[in-house]
Design an enzyme around this catalytic site. Structure first.
Site, PDB file in Angstrom:
ATOM      1  CD  GLU A 112      41.919  35.893  46.184  1.00  0.00           C
ATOM      2  OE1 GLU A 112      40.844  35.389  45.816  1.00  0.00           O
ATOM      3  OE2 GLU A 112      42.529  36.725  45.530  1.00  0.00           O
ATOM      4  NE  ARG A 165      43.931  36.320  41.857  1.00  0.00           N
ATOM      5  CZ  ARG A 165      42.604  36.294  41.812  1.00  0.00           C
ATOM      6  NH1 ARG A 165      41.916  36.605  42.888  1.00  0.00           N
ATOM      7  NH2 ARG A 165      41.987  35.986  40.706  1.00  0.00           N
TER       8      ARG A 165
HETATM    9  N1  LIG Z   1      43.012  42.397  44.411  1.00  0.00           N
HETATM   10  C1  LIG Z   1      41.846  41.804  44.087  1.00  0.00           C
HETATM   11  C2  LIG Z   1      41.659  40.451  44.284  1.00  0.00           C
HETATM   12  C3  LIG Z   1      40.441  39.904  43.947  1.00  0.00           C
HETATM   13  N2  LIG Z   1      39.463  40.673  43.462  1.00  0.00           N
HETATM   14  C4  LIG Z   1      38.152  40.080  43.183  1.00  0.00           C
HETATM   15  C5  LIG Z   1      38.058  39.191  41.996  1.00  0.00           C
HETATM   16  C6  LIG Z   1      36.972  38.232  42.365  1.00  0.00           C
HETATM   17  O1  LIG Z   1      35.699  38.816  42.096  1.00  0.00           O
HETATM   18  C7  LIG Z   1      37.135  38.091  43.873  1.00  0.00           C
HETATM   19  C8  LIG Z   1      37.892  36.891  44.336  1.00  0.00           C
HETATM   20  O2  LIG Z   1      38.690  36.382  43.333  1.00  0.00           O
HETATM   21  P1  LIG Z   1      38.783  34.805  42.968  1.00  0.00           P
HETATM   22  O3  LIG Z   1      39.471  34.152  44.123  1.00  0.00           O
HETATM   23  O4  LIG Z   1      37.424  34.270  42.790  1.00  0.00           O
HETATM   24  O5  LIG Z   1      39.603  34.733  41.731  1.00  0.00           O
HETATM   25  O6  LIG Z   1      37.798  39.267  44.287  1.00  0.00           O
HETATM   26  C9  LIG Z   1      39.674  42.022  43.265  1.00  0.00           C
HETATM   27  O7  LIG Z   1      38.778  42.735  42.778  1.00  0.00           O
HETATM   28  N3  LIG Z   1      40.854  42.563  43.597  1.00  0.00           N
END
Ligand SMILES: Nc1ccn([C@H]2C[C@H](O)[C@@H](COP(=O)(O)O)O2)c(=O)n1
Ligand code: ADP
Length: 296
Positions: A112, A165
């Site tokens: 991501e 994702r």
């Molecule tokens: N659409 C999204 C995707 C991710 N996030 C946030 C959640 C985490 O704090 C961060 C990255 O996610 P991870 O790869 O660590 O599961 O980004 C979001 O708010 N909205």
């Protein structure tokens, strides 16, 4: 106002912050649409697309994008590639899983673009969103949608791509969560939904398999603390529980939203060693159609 005129405004603002290849892709996309719409301004965009990158001069943009029989924009030459999206809660182990498979030749991995979400021209929309979701949720999620689309449309160079994702979970999990919890105003949700629907109705987003790393929210909280990302220090267990439930409704119960590909569920609460073993056990299922290509 022509389609080209509208697009040049959007692209002039957004292209510089994307990787150069995606900016070229965007120019090409406009060029193609201009041609399809019989718009004379298309010649300008064609010139722009060719002059951005010497490598791209070799091939015509017409070989990159075309309309499918369903009238959707598709990237040509990518049909035989396998695209796997690894989904799961925050800190469930997606990046670690991708790192493991990146050691396999003929698999390319795309994580991501979190670094972009933490720094867009010196601003940190991820941090802002956690501080004040009602104000900054739309800002972060608009940028997530753009950067995920960019990931989906980037050229696949290996036979198999594993990516972290998707544009789908961005909408079905994170935007949905902000909206349902009352932290995203109705108008913001409506605008994001219009964008999402336009994108998914007009552009083919290739996904062949979803690998869902299923964890308990408690496991995620523990891993999140170990990872210790500054912006995420405010995340409580309840937030992870809601994200978990949204994932379960989408990919296990299949009661909420459209699922774009078959789902392989991997239990991911185990320690690192056991997880790597599980990935190995599931390797064939994950890359079944291309198994003859792989060497670790
Ligand atoms: N659409 C999204 C995707 C991710 N996030 C946030 C959640 C985490 O704090 C961060 C990255 O996610 P991870 O790869 O660590 O599961 O980004 C979001 O708010 N909205
Ligand atoms: N199976 C596991 N057991 C213990 N810790 C893990 C495991 N998998 C990942 N981690 C650790 O948990 C944290 C979050 O993992 P990460 O792969 O970054 O999750 P995600 O990409 O889903 O947010 C990292 O510090 C990582 O080293």
């Amino acid at each position: 106002m022509t389609f080209a005129y509208l697009c040049v405004n959007i692209l002039c603002r957004s292209a510089p912050q994307l990787y150069s290849h995606s900016a070229v892709t965007s120019w090409r996309l406009v060029a193609f649409r201009c041609k399809a719409f019989g718009d004379r301004t298309g010649a300008f965009f064609r010139t722009r697309a060719y002059s951005n990158n010497s490598e791209t001069k070799k091939s015509s943009y017409l070989t990159m994008l075309s309309y499918s029989s369903q009238g959707k924009l598709v990237r040509n030459g990518q049909e035989k590639k396998l695209v796997i999206c690894v989904e799961g809660n925050i800190a469930s182990g997606k990046t670690t899983c991708l790192e493991y498979f990146s050691k396999t030749s003929n698999i390319e991995v795309l994580t991501e673009p979190v670094s972009k979400w933490r720094n867009v021209r010196g601003h940190n929309p991820l941090g802002l969103m956690y501080q004040d979701p009602a104000r900054w949720g739309i800002t972060l999620q608009t940028y997530v949608q753009l950067t995920m689309l960019d990931r989906h449309l980037s050229t696949i160079s290996a036979p198999v791509r594993m990516m972290e994702r998707s544009i789908y979970s961005a909408k079905y999990i994170f935007v949905e969560n902000l909206y349902r919890s009352g932290k995203m105003p109705e108008v913001d949700f409506a605008v994001l939904s219009e964008w999402f629907e336009w994108i998914t109705q007009n552009i083919t987003i290739p996904v062949d398999l979803i690998v869902y790393l299923q964890t308990s929210p408690q496991t995620c909280l523990e891993r999140l603390k170990v990872r210790c990302r500054e912006e995420e220090k405010v995340i409580p267990l309840e937030y992870l529980e809601v994200v978990h439930q949204l994932y379960e409704d989408w990919l296990i119960k299949k009661t909420s939203f459209h699922i774009p590909a078959p789902v392989l569920v991997i239990s991911a609460d185990d320690d690192m060693q056991k997880m790597l073993h599980q990935y190995e056990e599931n390797r064939e299922k994950i890359i079944a159609c291309h198994s003859s290509y792989f060497v670790i």
